[in-house]
Design an enzyme around this catalytic site. Structure first.
Site, PDB file in Angstrom:
ATOM      1  N   SER A 144       0.846  -1.190   0.000  1.00  0.00           N
ATOM      2  CA  SER A 144       0.000   0.000   0.000  1.00  0.00           C
ATOM      3  C   SER A 144       0.881   1.239   0.000  1.00  0.00           C
ATOM      4  O   SER A 144       2.074   1.163   0.339  1.00  0.00           O
ATOM      5  CB  SER A 144      -0.894  -0.002   1.258  1.00  0.00           C
ATOM      6  OG  SER A 144      -1.515   1.246   1.459  1.00  0.00           O
ATOM      7  N   TYR A 157      -2.753   0.069  10.747  1.00  0.00           N
ATOM      8  CA  TYR A 157      -2.777  -0.383   9.355  1.00  0.00           C
ATOM      9  C   TYR A 157      -1.461  -0.035   8.672  1.00  0.00           C
ATOM     10  O   TYR A 157      -0.871  -0.859   7.958  1.00  0.00           O
ATOM     11  CB  TYR A 157      -3.955   0.264   8.621  1.00  0.00           C
ATOM     12  CG  TYR A 157      -4.054  -0.092   7.153  1.00  0.00           C
ATOM     13  CD1 TYR A 157      -4.664  -1.282   6.755  1.00  0.00           C
ATOM     14  CD2 TYR A 157      -3.546   0.756   6.171  1.00  0.00           C
ATOM     15  CE1 TYR A 157      -4.768  -1.616   5.399  1.00  0.00           C
ATOM     16  CE2 TYR A 157      -3.639   0.428   4.826  1.00  0.00           C
ATOM     17  CZ  TYR A 157      -4.249  -0.755   4.444  1.00  0.00           C
ATOM     18  OH  TYR A 157      -4.337  -1.089   3.113  1.00  0.00           O
TER      19      TYR A 157
END
Length: 253
Positions: A144, A157
């Site tokens: 990501s 996260y």
């Protein structure tokens, strides 16, 4: 173009009943791969398989929990015995939870670690054990922009995606000598179920489009080319790389 041909290669895509995982499965299938869909929801998997079947593909399914070591080993054993040797693994399973760091639930921290990091370790290890004696294989971990960038309310996260980036490099280091290429595909901000709340937030979308050089959200289909490249012979000497598909957001302040 033969460098990008995935014909007769078996590709397991975790978390592929919807979102980015489904888009990648669909894209690899269009380039000739035989797809094995994965998820925990049987009805969602069957719906995904039906969508691909209507498009002329013939995907297989393997329902198992990617965070359960015994389930992973049993499932990979079954796939290899019943479908064939896994040539490509896309570690896509992941989740998000947003909350201020000072009040972030410990149980959710553990769940994020298991889903976003441990799953890639477990499935990657189980598949690599079979790839090593064959001396070939491709593993693509879905990282990501949060492998590089932080944002408020998603620190855990971000930590998991940073860990996945380094796990990718570690896998490449350990398994490269066996002719296994392990790379990361790192999406920026895409219109997915995971980002539904942000897509619908007008203020956030305005900030994002101003912050991103491309000036917009990404569409999941725009990840397919990178996934095909990393899964193909075109990437035979690409190992331990994180390929950001983010509209340029990691390139500027």
């Amino acid at each position: 173009m033969s460098l990008f041909d995935l014909k007769n290669r078996i590709a397991l895509v975790t978390g592929s009943s919807k979102g980015i995982g489904f888009a990648l499965a669909q894209g690899l299938a269009a380039h000739g791969a035989r797809i094995v869909l994965n998820g925990r929801d049987q009805s969602a998997l069957e719906a995904a398989r039906e969508r691909l079947t209507v498009q002329g593909q013939h995907p297989d399914m393997s329902r198992f929990d990617v965070t359960d070591a015994e389930a992973v080993e049993a499932a990979i054993t079954a796939v290899e015995a019943e479908i064939g040797p896994i040539d490509i693994l896309i570690n896509n399973a992941g989740m998000q939870h947003r909350a201020p760091l000072e009040t972030f639930p410990v149980a959710m921290w553990q769940k994020l670690l298991e889903t976003n990091v441990t799953s890639a370790f477990l499935v990657g290890q189980a598949v690599a054990r079979r790839m090593i004696p064959r001396r070939r294989g491709r593993i693509v971990n879905i990282c990501s922009v949060q492998s590089e960038l932080a944002r408020t309310n998603i620190a855990p996260y971000t930590a998991t995606k940073g860990a996945l980036k380094m796990l990718t490099k570690g896998m490449a280091t350990d398994w490269g000598r066996h002719n296994i290429q392990v790379n990361g595909l790192a999406p920026g901000y895409f219109k997915t179920e995971l980002n539904k709340a942000l897509v619908e937030d007008a203020a956030f979308s305005a900030w994002l489009t101003a912050r991103t050089p491309a000036g917009r959200w990404g569409d999941v289909e725009e990840l397919v080319g990178a996934a095909v490249f990393l899964s193909s012979d075109a990437a035979s000497f690409v190992n331990g790389t994180i390929l950001y598909v983010d509209g340029g957001i990691t390139s500027c302040l």
